[in-house]
Design a protein around this motif. Structure first.
Motif, PDB file in Angstrom:
ATOM      1  N   TYR A  49      82.413  -4.796  21.603  1.00 54.03           N
ATOM      2  CA  TYR A  49      81.759  -3.367  21.420  1.00 54.03           C
ATOM      3  C   TYR A  49      82.524  -2.183  22.025  1.00 54.03           C
ATOM      4  O   TYR A  49      82.851  -1.285  21.451  1.00 54.03           O
ATOM      5  CB  TYR A  49      80.455  -3.207  21.864  1.00 54.03           C
ATOM      6  N   TRP A  50      82.912  -2.494  23.310  1.00 57.38           N
ATOM      7  CA  TRP A  50      83.481  -1.288  23.992  1.00 57.38           C
ATOM      8  C   TRP A  50      84.929  -1.169  23.423  1.00 57.38           C
ATOM      9  O   TRP A  50      85.586  -0.140  23.504  1.00 57.38           O
ATOM     10  CB  TRP A  50      83.634  -1.480  25.602  1.00 57.38           C
ATOM     11  N   GLU A  51      85.424  -2.081  22.924  1.00 55.46           N
ATOM     12  CA  GLU A  51      87.036  -2.155  22.238  1.00 55.46           C
ATOM     13  C   GLU A  51      86.897  -1.171  21.143  1.00 55.46           C
ATOM     14  O   GLU A  51      87.716  -0.501  20.588  1.00 55.46           O
ATOM     15  CB  GLU A  51      87.541  -3.426  21.812  1.00 55.46           C
ATOM     16  N   TRP A  52      85.676  -1.628  20.152  1.00 55.31           N
ATOM     17  CA  TRP A  52      85.568  -0.728  18.977  1.00 55.31           C
ATOM     18  C   TRP A  52      85.326   0.670  19.332  1.00 55.31           C
ATOM     19  O   TRP A  52      85.909   1.704  18.975  1.00 55.31           O
ATOM     20  CB  TRP A  52      84.171  -1.140  18.377  1.00 55.31           C
ATOM     21  N   ILE A  53      84.556   1.214  20.449  1.00 58.11           N
ATOM     22  CA  ILE A  53      84.285   2.430  20.942  1.00 58.11           C
ATOM     23  C   ILE A  53      85.919   3.249  21.331  1.00 58.11           C
ATOM     24  O   ILE A  53      86.114   4.150  20.906  1.00 58.11           O
ATOM     25  CB  ILE A  53      83.356   2.650  22.082  1.00 58.11           C
ATOM     26  N   ARG A  54      86.679   2.356  21.857  1.00 56.28           N
ATOM     27  CA  ARG A  54      87.967   2.727  22.292  1.00 56.28           C
ATOM     28  C   ARG A  54      88.681   2.961  21.007  1.00 56.28           C
ATOM     29  O   ARG A  54      89.241   4.197  20.962  1.00 56.28           O
ATOM     30  CB  ARG A  54      88.941   1.600  23.175  1.00 56.28           C
ATOM     31  N   GLN A  55      88.577   2.167  19.919  1.00 54.11           N
ATOM     32  CA  GLN A  55      89.093   2.550  18.639  1.00 54.11           C
ATOM     33  C   GLN A  55      88.721   3.400  17.906  1.00 54.11           C
ATOM     34  O   GLN A  55      89.401   4.155  17.078  1.00 54.11           O
ATOM     35  CB  GLN A  55      89.344   1.269  17.635  1.00 54.11           C
ATOM     36  N   SER A  56      87.607   4.222  18.398  1.00 53.18           N
ATOM     37  CA  SER A  56      86.933   5.391  17.749  1.00 53.18           C
ATOM     38  C   SER A  56      87.682   6.543  18.303  1.00 53.18           C
ATOM     39  O   SER A  56      87.168   7.524  17.803  1.00 53.18           O
ATOM     40  CB  SER A  56      85.545   5.420  17.863  1.00 53.18           C
ATOM     41  N   TYR A  57      88.325   6.394  19.136  1.00 50.56           N
ATOM     42  CA  TYR A  57      89.135   7.614  19.740  1.00 50.56           C
ATOM     43  C   TYR A  57      90.471   7.589  19.369  1.00 50.56           C
ATOM     44  O   TYR A  57      91.204   6.534  19.052  1.00 50.56           O
ATOM     45  CB  TYR A  57      89.084   7.855  21.374  1.00 50.56           C
ATOM     46  N   THR A  58      91.340   8.562  19.678  1.00 48.33           N
ATOM     47  CA  THR A  58      92.735   8.629  19.256  1.00 48.33           C
ATOM     48  C   THR A  58      93.433   8.463  20.764  1.00 48.33           C
ATOM     49  O   THR A  58      94.082   9.480  20.951  1.00 48.33           O
ATOM     50  CB  THR A  58      93.237   9.834  18.534  1.00 48.33           C
ATOM     51  N   VAL A  59      93.367   7.231  20.922  1.00 52.18           N
ATOM     52  CA  VAL A  59      93.891   7.066  22.385  1.00 52.18           C
ATOM     53  C   VAL A  59      95.103   7.040  22.515  1.00 52.18           C
ATOM     54  O   VAL A  59      96.077   6.409  21.504  1.00 52.18           O
ATOM     55  CB  VAL A  59      93.171   5.837  23.226  1.00 52.18           C
ATOM     56  N   SER A  60      95.971   7.780  23.358  1.00 44.99           N
ATOM     57  CA  SER A  60      97.343   8.031  23.222  1.00 44.99           C
ATOM     58  C   SER A  60      97.996   6.593  23.997  1.00 44.99           C
ATOM     59  O   SER A  60      97.532   6.091  24.951  1.00 44.99           O
ATOM     60  CB  SER A  60      97.637   8.986  24.193  1.00 44.99           C
ATOM     61  N   SER A  61      99.184   6.313  23.602  1.00 47.50           N
ATOM     62  CA  SER A  61      99.907   5.321  24.084  1.00 47.50           C
ATOM     63  C   SER A  61     100.901   5.757  25.068  1.00 47.50           C
ATOM     64  O   SER A  61     101.592   5.047  25.759  1.00 47.50           O
ATOM     65  CB  SER A  61     100.546   4.393  23.060  1.00 47.50           C
TER      66      SER A  61
END
Ligand SMILES: Cc1ncc(COP(=O)(O)O)c(C=O)c1O
Length: 423
Positions: A49-61
């Motif tokens: 679930y929290w990984e899906w939340i993370r994917q909902s953001y445009t997290v920078s590499s």
């Protein structure tokens, strides 16, 4: 058909076309047609679930952002809605901003009120916490000699606003010093109540102190203050959409918060709360023709501002609600404790944040023999971890603020970095 009739038909068609182009449910924070928000039940495990939340953001590499306390990124859905509104406004700014997007204002207000636990008639949409709190500080009827209790850890913009009132209007600021690391609520309440005199009119409370992440027992202080008819101004910049509380229950008289921190709404959004019966007595900074009206909307005569940002707040609320404040608050605390517990026993590592039951996402950590900026720079240069140095009133450390999209890998990297630097 005569010219004026033709003109009328054209205008009517234009407005209908424009209205049907827009999904008005977005203002109310609902989701795009057919898209249901996911909940924990849709996943095999909480980690998924929290990984899906993370994917909902445009997290920078490129960088690991651990300064969400400064300003937070928006989930992609919020960015999308904001861009959609922005593009639309650019086709005819005054038409789409004032006549179309503005129709969403009351739905956004209602949703903010639901989140804050108050009436929509008590909420004004602002651009940030500074604007909201300055509206209160400069709008209050205070006279020469009236006393206001403030602390050494209040946010500089708010301190400066009170200092200006002191210089200009002759009110008296009573400064209290909050010792670092105090966890005892009663001791904290006593610090405030001991400063009360017969002239005290206001207590300014920074609900979560930005420098250290310390949570002040605002509800208990408010209860004591109200026994003596003293009003509470609550700086909720870090507590709103982070801690599970409501303005009504906490019983503050006035509050201000940013929405671009813990709610993850567009940059440059904030909110003002004033108890209904107190609205009439507060002077707006940007007045309407009825500055003494009892309507909260008198605080929204700002002139032109970003309507796309204001209206996309609805989408940020629905994203936040899909997680739920209880789960979000627990997750944020879990993330803080995850990294804190892995470094706290190192002899050279020192915390400026009370780490007990009352802690939240924020923690400020120092390393013996190093300036905060050295720690910040080393973490960034070696690992791309972005934090912020805090040197203020006995604090010399970096403030670390994860958010819901932060994962434990990010924090493992922080832990390795801190242990490496501490030696
Ligand atoms: C405690 C506190 N109050 C007020 C503010 C001001 O917020 P804004 O920049 O949204 O005006 C901040 C910003 O970090 C803060 O930490």
């Amino acid at each position: 058909m005569n010219t004026s009739r033709r003109k009328f038909m054209r205008n009517a068609g234009l407005s209908l076309g424009a209205v049907s182009m827009l999904d008005f449910s977005l203002f109310a924070g609902q989701n795009e047609a057919g898209m249901q928000p996911k909940t924990l039940q849709d996943f095999d495990s909480e980690a998924d679930y929290w990984e899906w939340i993370r994917q909902s953001y445009t997290v920078s590499s490129n960088i690991t952002n651990l300064n969400n306390g400064g300003v937070s990124p928006q989930p992609k859905v919020v960015q999308d809605v904001f861009e959609q509104y922005n593009r639309m406004c650019n086709e005819g700014p005054s038409y789409y901003m004032w006549r179309i997007l503005d129709k969403g204002r009351e739905a956004v207000r209602q949703n903010l009120a639901d989140l804050a636990g108050c009436l929509p008639e008590e909420i004004a949409i602002q651009r940030n916490a500074t604007e909201a709190l300055d509206t209160i500080i400069f709008g209050l009827n205070l006279e020469k000699g009236d006393e206001v209790i403030v602390t050494n850890y209040d946010y500089p913009n708010m301190r400066n606003a009170w200092l200006q009132r002191e210089k200009r209007d002759g009110i008296k600021l009573i400064w209290i010093s909050i010792p670092l690391g105090v966890e005892d609520d009663d001791a904290l309440v006593k610090l405030f109540t001991d400063a009360i005199t017969s002239k005290t009119k206001i207590i300014h409370i920074t609900h979560i102190i930005n420098w250290t992440g310390q949570i002040l027992p605002a509800k208990k202080i408010a209860a004591k203050a109200h026994e003596k008819n003293i009003e509470i101004v609550l700086d909720a910049a870090h507590s709103f959409a982070h801690l599970d509380f409501s303005f009504k229950d906490l019983d503050c008289d006035y509050a201000g918060t940013s929405l671009h921190k813990w709610l993850c709404a567009p940059f440059g959004t904030g909110m003002l709360y004033i108890k209904k019966e107190k609205i009439a007595a507060i002077w707006p900074i940007f007045p309407t023709d009825k500055p003494d009206s009892a309507e909260i909307k008198k605080f929204e005569a700002l002139g032109t501002r970003s309507f796309p940002a204001e209206m996309a707040v609805g989408r940020a609320i629905s994203f936040h609600n899909s997680i739920g404040i209880k789960r979000k608050s627990e997750r944020l605390k879990f993330l803080q404790q995850y990294w804190v517990n892995k470094v706290k026993d190192h002899p050279k590592i020192k915390f400026y944040t009370p780490l007990g039951a009352g802690s939240c996402a924020i923690a400020t950590v120092g390393i013996e023999g190093l300036q905060a900026s050295e720690i910040e720079n080393k973490l960034f240069e070696k690992r791309g971890i972005h934090t912020v140095s805090i040197i203020w009133e006995g604090v010399n450390g970096i403030r670390v603020t994860p958010h819901v999209y932060t994962n434990t890998n990010d924090l493992d990297s922080l832990v390795e970095g801190l242990l490496e630097i501490a030696g």
